[in-house]
Write a protein that holds these residues in place. Structure first.
Motif, PDB file in Angstrom:
ATOM      1  N   THR A   2       0.837  -1.179   0.000  1.00  0.00           N
ATOM      2  CA  THR A   2       0.000   0.000   0.000  1.00  0.00           C
ATOM      3  C   THR A   2       0.874   1.232   0.000  1.00  0.00           C
ATOM      4  OG1 THR A   2      -0.109  -0.066   2.411  1.00  0.00           O
ATOM      5  CG2 THR A   2      -1.881  -1.159   1.206  1.00  0.00           C
ATOM      6  N   ALA A  37       6.176  -7.941  -3.513  1.00  0.00           N
ATOM      7  CA  ALA A  37       5.647  -6.767  -4.212  1.00  0.00           C
ATOM      8  C   ALA A  37       5.770  -6.926  -5.712  1.00  0.00           C
ATOM      9  CB  ALA A  37       6.432  -5.528  -3.776  1.00  0.00           C
ATOM     10  N   PRO A  38       4.816  -6.413  -6.472  1.00  0.00           N
ATOM     11  CA  PRO A  38       3.590  -5.788  -6.036  1.00  0.00           C
ATOM     12  C   PRO A  38       2.508  -6.772  -5.573  1.00  0.00           C
ATOM     13  CG  PRO A  38       4.294  -4.893  -8.147  1.00  0.00           C
ATOM     14  CD  PRO A  38       5.099  -6.133  -7.871  1.00  0.00           C
ATOM     15  N   SER A  39       2.512  -8.033  -5.965  1.00  0.00           N
ATOM     16  CA  SER A  39       1.442  -8.958  -5.592  1.00  0.00           C
ATOM     17  C   SER A  39       1.901 -10.380  -5.844  1.00  0.00           C
ATOM     18  CB  SER A  39       0.178  -8.642  -6.390  1.00  0.00           C
ATOM     19  OG  SER A  39      -0.887  -9.461  -6.000  1.00  0.00           O
ATOM     20  N   THR A 117      -2.229  -6.367  -8.617  1.00  0.00           N
ATOM     21  CA  THR A 117      -3.384  -5.974  -7.811  1.00  0.00           C
ATOM     22  C   THR A 117      -3.080  -4.781  -6.912  1.00  0.00           C
ATOM     23  OG1 THR A 117      -2.751  -7.641  -6.167  1.00  0.00           O
ATOM     24  CG2 THR A 117      -4.386  -8.276  -7.823  1.00  0.00           C
ATOM     25  N   ASP A 118      -1.816  -4.525  -6.625  1.00  0.00           N
ATOM     26  CA  ASP A 118      -1.448  -3.420  -5.738  1.00  0.00           C
ATOM     27  C   ASP A 118      -0.824  -2.252  -6.485  1.00  0.00           C
ATOM     28  OD1 ASP A 118      -2.306  -4.882  -3.537  1.00  0.00           O
ATOM     29  OD2 ASP A 118      -0.364  -5.843  -3.289  1.00  0.00           O
ATOM     30  N   VAL A 136       5.774   1.950  -7.129  1.00  0.00           N
ATOM     31  CA  VAL A 136       5.472   1.136  -5.951  1.00  0.00           C
ATOM     32  C   VAL A 136       6.772   0.678  -5.289  1.00  0.00           C
ATOM     33  CG1 VAL A 136       4.525  -1.073  -5.190  1.00  0.00           C
ATOM     34  CG2 VAL A 136       3.200   0.389  -6.708  1.00  0.00           C
TER      35      VAL A 136
END
Length: 220
Positions: A2, A37-39, A117-118, A136
């Motif tokens: 996040t 990360a990211p997912s 997804t993030d 990110v």
């Protein structure tokens, strides 16, 4: 992952972005970047010798990525798995990430693949969404990444071929250097990145080695 408070701060100049990128990465780069990360990912990398391109094309530009079908399968082809000049530092972690190191211990290369997804995906624009992946990782707004990132190429289907457009950022901190490169496929919701981290100013050279041996494999 996040967004944090630091990620929402505006950075006034390109130089400030580079400074922000360098400072958190001092010391152990991978301690600062979550392995997942990211997912999560669709699968780990697979060794590929001479795959057949699925569409007959030799490139996968940002624009051509929008022509892929929704269920196209995209992954890294692992060209280091049997290369004696590289050793496994971290095997597939189950979240789409794995890391190799040079035989002399001076550089590491982390690969990741998975669903975005993030990541704040920009619909219909693989270039901007690729910048978002970098954002990110660096906890920096996409709008601040875009002016300092450059467009390069991953290899398509076979190592050493180039053809897959990606976005990248790099920095040198004394004798140490690093380079991050990412590609988003907004049509499929999948992204890939690699991070090169070297104790010497060798990151760009090692990135050339990465592209010579590894490729983005696309299966319809």
């Amino acid at each position: 992952m996040t967004w944090t408070a630091s990620a929402t701060r505006r950075i006034s100049t390109a130089a400030a972005i580079v400074t922000l990128a360098i400072l958190p990465l001092s010391g152990c780069l991978y301690a600062q970047i979550p392995a997942a990360a990211p997912s999560t990912a669709p699968s780990s990398g697979t060794e590929t010798d001479a795959p057949t391109p699925p569409t007959g094309g030799s490139t996968l530009t940002f624009e051509e990525g929008l022509e892929l079908s929704d269920d196209t399968y995209i992954e890294w082809g692992d060209g280091f798995i049997a290369d004696e000049q590289w050793e496994t530092i971290s095997p597939d972690d189950g979240n789409g990430g794995w890391t190799y190191g040079t035989e002399d211990g001076t550089c590491t290369v982390r690969f990741w693949q998975g669903h975005m997804t993030d990541v704040p995906v920009v619909e219909g624009d693989d270039s901007a969404s690729s910048d978002a992946i970098l954002g990110v990782l660096l906890e920096t707004p996409t709008a601040d990444i875009t002016p300092v990132a450059t467009t390069g190429e991953f290899s398509y289907m076979t190592g050493g071929t180039g053809g897959v457009e990606m976005r990248q950022v790099s920095a040198v901190e004394g004798s140490r250097s690093w380079l991050m490169a990412a590609r988003a496929f907004t049509q499929t919701g999948v992204g890939l990145y690699t991070i090169v981290d070297c104790m010497a100013n060798d990151a760009e050279k090692i990135m050339d080695d990465v592209n010579e041996a590894n490729a983005i494999v696309v299966t319809p």
